[in-house]
Design a protein around this motif. Structure first.
Motif, short mmCIF file in Angstrom:
data_model
loop_
_atom_site.label_atom_id
_atom_site.label_comp_id
_atom_site.label_asym_id
_atom_site.label_seq_id
_atom_site.Cartn_x
_atom_site.Cartn_y
_atom_site.Cartn_z
N PHE A 1 19.95 73.52 63.30
CA PHE A 1 19.79 73.97 64.64
C PHE A 1 20.45 72.79 65.60
CE2 PHE A 1 18.00 73.38 68.86
CZ PHE A 1 18.46 74.43 69.54
N ARG A 2 20.43 71.53 64.97
CA ARG A 2 21.07 70.47 65.32
C ARG A 2 22.53 70.41 65.36
NH1 ARG A 2 19.00 64.22 66.18
NH2 ARG A 2 20.73 63.51 67.31
N ILE A 3 22.90 70.97 64.36
CA ILE A 3 24.23 71.09 63.70
C ILE A 3 25.08 72.24 64.60
CG2 ILE A 3 25.97 71.88 61.99
CD1 ILE A 3 23.74 70.80 60.06
N GLU B 1 36.74 48.97 58.86
CA GLU B 1 36.48 50.19 59.69
C GLU B 1 35.11 50.77 59.13
OE1 GLU B 1 41.18 50.98 60.90
OE2 GLU B 1 40.01 52.11 59.26
N ARG B 2 34.30 51.28 59.95
CA ARG B 2 33.18 51.62 59.70
C ARG B 2 32.63 53.18 60.39
NH1 ARG B 2 30.27 48.24 56.26
NH2 ARG B 2 31.87 47.06 55.35
N ASN B 3 33.70 53.99 60.34
CA ASN B 3 33.43 55.33 60.93
C ASN B 3 32.87 56.29 59.99
OD1 ASN B 3 33.60 58.15 62.06
ND2 ASN B 3 35.31 57.81 63.27
N ILE B 4 31.71 56.58 60.13
CA ILE B 4 30.91 57.30 59.08
C ILE B 4 31.75 58.37 58.47
CG2 ILE B 4 29.42 58.69 60.71
CD1 ILE B 4 28.58 56.93 57.33
N PHE C 1 25.91 62.23 63.54
CA PHE C 1 26.78 62.27 61.91
C PHE C 1 26.54 63.74 61.70
CE2 PHE C 1 27.47 61.12 57.38
CZ PHE C 1 28.54 61.78 57.39
N HIS C 2 27.03 64.74 61.87
CA HIS C 2 26.78 66.27 61.91
C HIS C 2 26.97 66.53 60.38
CE1 HIS C 2 28.26 66.34 66.11
NE2 HIS C 2 26.93 66.08 66.05
N VAL C 3 27.71 65.88 59.60
CA VAL C 3 27.88 66.27 58.17
C VAL C 3 26.72 65.62 57.38
CG1 VAL C 3 29.22 65.60 56.08
CG2 VAL C 3 30.30 66.07 58.12
N GLY C 4 26.02 64.83 58.08
CA GLY C 4 24.98 64.03 57.35
C GLY C 4 23.72 65.14 57.48
N THR D 1 18.64 60.16 55.06
CA THR D 1 17.93 59.93 56.37
C THR D 1 18.05 58.55 57.11
OG1 THR D 1 16.00 61.22 55.69
CG2 THR D 1 15.52 59.57 57.09
N THR D 2 18.39 57.48 55.89
CA THR D 2 18.61 56.07 56.33
C THR D 2 19.77 56.05 57.06
OG1 THR D 2 17.34 55.23 54.51
CG2 THR D 2 19.05 53.83 55.72
N VAL D 3 20.98 56.84 56.66
CA VAL D 3 22.14 56.92 57.33
C VAL D 3 22.06 57.59 58.58
CG1 VAL D 3 24.53 58.12 57.15
CG2 VAL D 3 23.33 57.07 55.09
N LEU D 4 21.27 58.66 58.64
CA LEU D 4 21.21 59.36 60.05
C LEU D 4 20.52 58.49 61.15
CD1 LEU D 4 20.44 62.99 58.77
CD2 LEU D 4 22.53 62.23 59.92
N ASP D 5 19.45 57.45 60.50
CA ASP D 5 18.77 56.64 61.56
C ASP D 5 19.84 55.86 62.18
OD1 ASP D 5 16.63 57.68 60.76
OD2 ASP D 5 15.89 56.32 59.55
N SER D 6 20.89 55.47 61.71
CA SER D 6 21.96 54.54 62.02
C SER D 6 23.12 55.40 62.79
CB SER D 6 22.57 53.71 60.79
OG SER D 6 21.59 52.81 60.07
#
Length: 671
Positions: free
Chosen positions: A370-372, A395-398, A345-348, A336-341
């Motif tokens: 549904f979002r995916i 490089e910070r591409n999630i 990020f669909h894999v997340g 959830t912390t990752v997705l807030d940032s």
């Protein structure tokens, strides 16, 4: 290929601040003697002695006294600045160097020290000016040329760095380091062909040059020539086995060849050398996750997140591992912390949906799914991101959360050349004897050897002194702390009063005061008191034994840059040997006197006599590891490898484990 600051933390010290107070008011009466020239010279000498033995705050105290008495002298400002430099007070050290140069602007070493201070303060222009002053006085001072090049590197003035290196090559055409530095310039200018030619030229001059092999491997890595890069790093590691970056780079080469086990072992080794290596922990965590070592992978990502709490890729990897180990709520928290940032990020979302279902949160899981689905429909006409096998650290591409991390640049580590790096005692060749056995009230036990020097005469000595501070025989002395210094100064004052009161002073009072003088680094006063004690009591072997140790300490402190075979040094060591032989005449089985004689002969390069004396010590105590070690050193330096390795093996058997490093090194040379 770790992108480090050019100036690693090379100058460590044991004190974090200047906490000592001026204690000299209770000290010996010579401070108030009318002959000021003699007094300041002596205090200056005591300060330099303290500086040599890393008593930095005590040395500053001494230099303060000289400056207060004679503020027009340049030398005490320089040495006070040097003490501050060792304490990493670079601002104060720079100011003292400036004060010294205002009084005498013609001392090259002061400009060198100020240049190093300015480097640490990132004042590279000022450092360049100082190094130019040194070169103006000493045109072939290699350290200053070297540091001048690195300052140009810091300022990204590669043209100036290259021209400076051209001048260095004219002075030192057969120095491979100059060519490897030119290769670094070429790399910065994106000319890898020229860089490779320079590295190959350096290897022609010295096929064992670790820096050249490291640079060659970096060029091979950048070209994707991983097998060749691995073989080149192997050669660098043979020469410099304790450099963490070499193992990090070899792990990368092995990873690209799908040698995951080899890569993992390299990361383990890198982290053994440098436990806080970011790349080592991150990449090892990824590899551990690949082989199913989930709990230890979590530990690696815990470390990464302790260093970089906002590293979302590390956080997402930890979330996946927490999911694998059944800690679903912690995994949900991290994702959830990752997705807030990274809200796209669909894999997340896919991973979070799966975790929510495991926790029974069907509604939350369906929202994520549904979002995916919606994102997939929107992206049908677009180009999907394909995660890379490796990525740069910045490089910070999630989407690249599972990619192995490389350093941002291909630059090897650089070190500024300095005569003031680390312990002054370490500025010698690698193969050195174990230290002398000394009388001390601040002895400590070796972390690797369990051998504890002891002699029955110590009991009698401690009974005679009866001052509450135990005297021991030791191979290692601990740093004298502020409270302990105060006790020694007070003791000197009290013993002086007692000696002055007695018509015929006792030998034990002079011996006790000599110990105090020794611990505050006033070696000349200690020798004077020991001479008086021996005149009053010529039957105590510990008195001449201690006189020898004080002479050796005085030689070390005053002749740090003088060859051990010089006439002055030889005379001093010969006097120490004479002292020790007087101790042996009084106590023939005094093993540590024989040991110290042998150790002195090694320093004098008289290896045959060293072996003879050390053999006498081993006849008395055949379980003395340091004596075996030193006899092994004497044999190796004398070309007798077979007997030297046998002695080193025996030293290792009795607990002196550093012997095995030399055994490994010299076994290759055995015929």
């Amino acid at each position: 290929m770790k992108n480090k600051n050019f100036i690693p933390g090379l100058w460590k010290c044991r004190f974090s601040s200047l906490r000592y107070i001026i204690l000299f008011f209770t000290f010996h009466s010579f401070f108030f003697h009318s002959n000021a020239q003699i007094n300041t010279d002596r205090v200056m000498l005591m300060g330099r002695n303290a500086l040599y033995y890393e008593d930095y705050v005590l040395s500053i105290q001494r230099f303060n006294m000289v400056i207060n008495a004679k503020p027009y002298l340049s030398e005490p400002y320089f040495f006070r600045g040097l003490a501050k430099f060792y304490l990493e007070d670079f601002t104060g050290a720079e100011q003292d160097c400036t004060e010294s140069l205002e009084r005498n602007p013609y001392v090259a070493s002061t400009y060198q020290l100020r240049g190093l201070c300015r480097v640490n303060l990132k004042n590279y222009e000022g450092a360049i000016a100082d190094y130019h002053r040194v070169i103006g006085m000493e045109p072939k001072d290699r350290a200053s040329w070297h540091n001048l090049v690195l300052c140009h590197f810091e300022l990204k003035d590669y043209v100036a760095a290259d021209s400076t290196l051209d001048q260095m090559i004219r002075y030192w055409p057969r120095e491979p380091e100059n060519l490897t530095m030119k290769a670094q310039v070429a790399i910065q200018q994106n000319d890898t062909v020229r860089a490779l030619a320079m590295v190959d030229s350096a290897l022609v001059l010295d096929d064992y040059n670790a820096q050249a092999w490291t640079m060659r491997s970096m060029i091979s890595l950048s070209r994707g020539e991983y097998e060749q890069a691995e073989s080149e790093i192997d050669k660098a590691i043979i020469q410099r086995p304790r450099v963490a970056n070499n193992y990090i780079n070899r792990a990368l080469a092995r990873f690209h060849q799908n040698n995951l086990r080899g890569a993992m072992s390299d990361y383990d080794m890198a982290l053994e050398i440098e436990p806080r290596n970011y790349l080592g922990h991150y990449n090892r965590g990824l590899l551990r996750a690949q082989v199913g070592d989930d709990n230890r992978a979590i530990e690696d990502f815990d470390f990464v997140l302790s260093v970089e709490p906002d590293n979302m890729m590390a956080l997402f990897n930890r979330a996946l591992l927490l999911d694998q180990t059944g800690d679903y709520r912690a995994a949900l928290r991290d994702i959830t912390t990752v997705l807030d940032s990274f809200p796209d990020f669909h894999v997340g979302y896919q991973q979070r949906a799966a975790i929510r279902r495991k926790l029974g949160d069907t509604y939350g899981a369906e929202r994520d799914e549904f979002r995916i689905l919606k994102a997939r429909m929107d992206a049908r006409a677009g180009i999907q991101h394909k995660p890379a096998k490796t990525r740069k650290q910045s490089e910070r591409n999630i989407e690249d959360y599972a990619s192995i991390v490389e350093a941002d640049t291909d630059e090897p580590e650089r070190e500024y050349a300095s005569a003031y790096r680390g312990r002054v005692q370490d500025r010698r060749v690698d193969v050195q004897p174990q230290p002398f056995v000394v009388l001390s009230q601040h002895g400590m036990q070796s972390a690797t050897s369990r051998y504890v020097p002891f002699d029955s005469s110590l009991e009698a000595l401690n009974a005679r002194l009866s001052n509450g501070r135990l005297v021991v025989l030791t191979l290692l002395e601990s740093q004298v702390e502020e409270s302990e210094l105060r006790l020694h100064f007070n003791s000197i004052a009290q013993l002086t009063a007692r000696i002055d009161e007695q018509r015929t002073p006792e030998a034990r009072l002079y011996l006790a005061r000599a110990l105090d003088y020794y611990h505050v680094r006033d070696f000349e006063a200690a020798l004077t008191d020991l001479s008086r004690a021996e005149a009053l009591d010529g039957k105590d072997a510990l008195i001449p034994f201690m006189a020898a140790q004080v002479r050796c300490r005085l030689i070390e402190a005053q002749n740090v840059d003088v060859e051990s075979t010089s006439a002055t040094v030889r005379l001093g060591y010969q006097r120490a040997i004479d002292d020790l032989r007087r101790a042996i005449a009084l106590q023939p089985r005094f093993v540590y006197a024989w040991y110290n004689i042998g150790s002195i002969y090694i320093l004098l390069h008289e290896y045959g006599q060293a072996r003879t004396a050390l053999s006498e010590a081993l006849n008395i105590d055949p379980r003395f590891p340091d004596a075996y070690y030193n006899r092994g050193i004497a044999s190796i330096l004398d070309g007798k490898l077979q007997s030297g390795l046998a002695d080193l093996s025996q030293a290792g058997e009795y607990g002196l484990y550093q012997s095995y490093n030399l055994i490994k090194r010299y076994s290759k040379e055995k015929k």
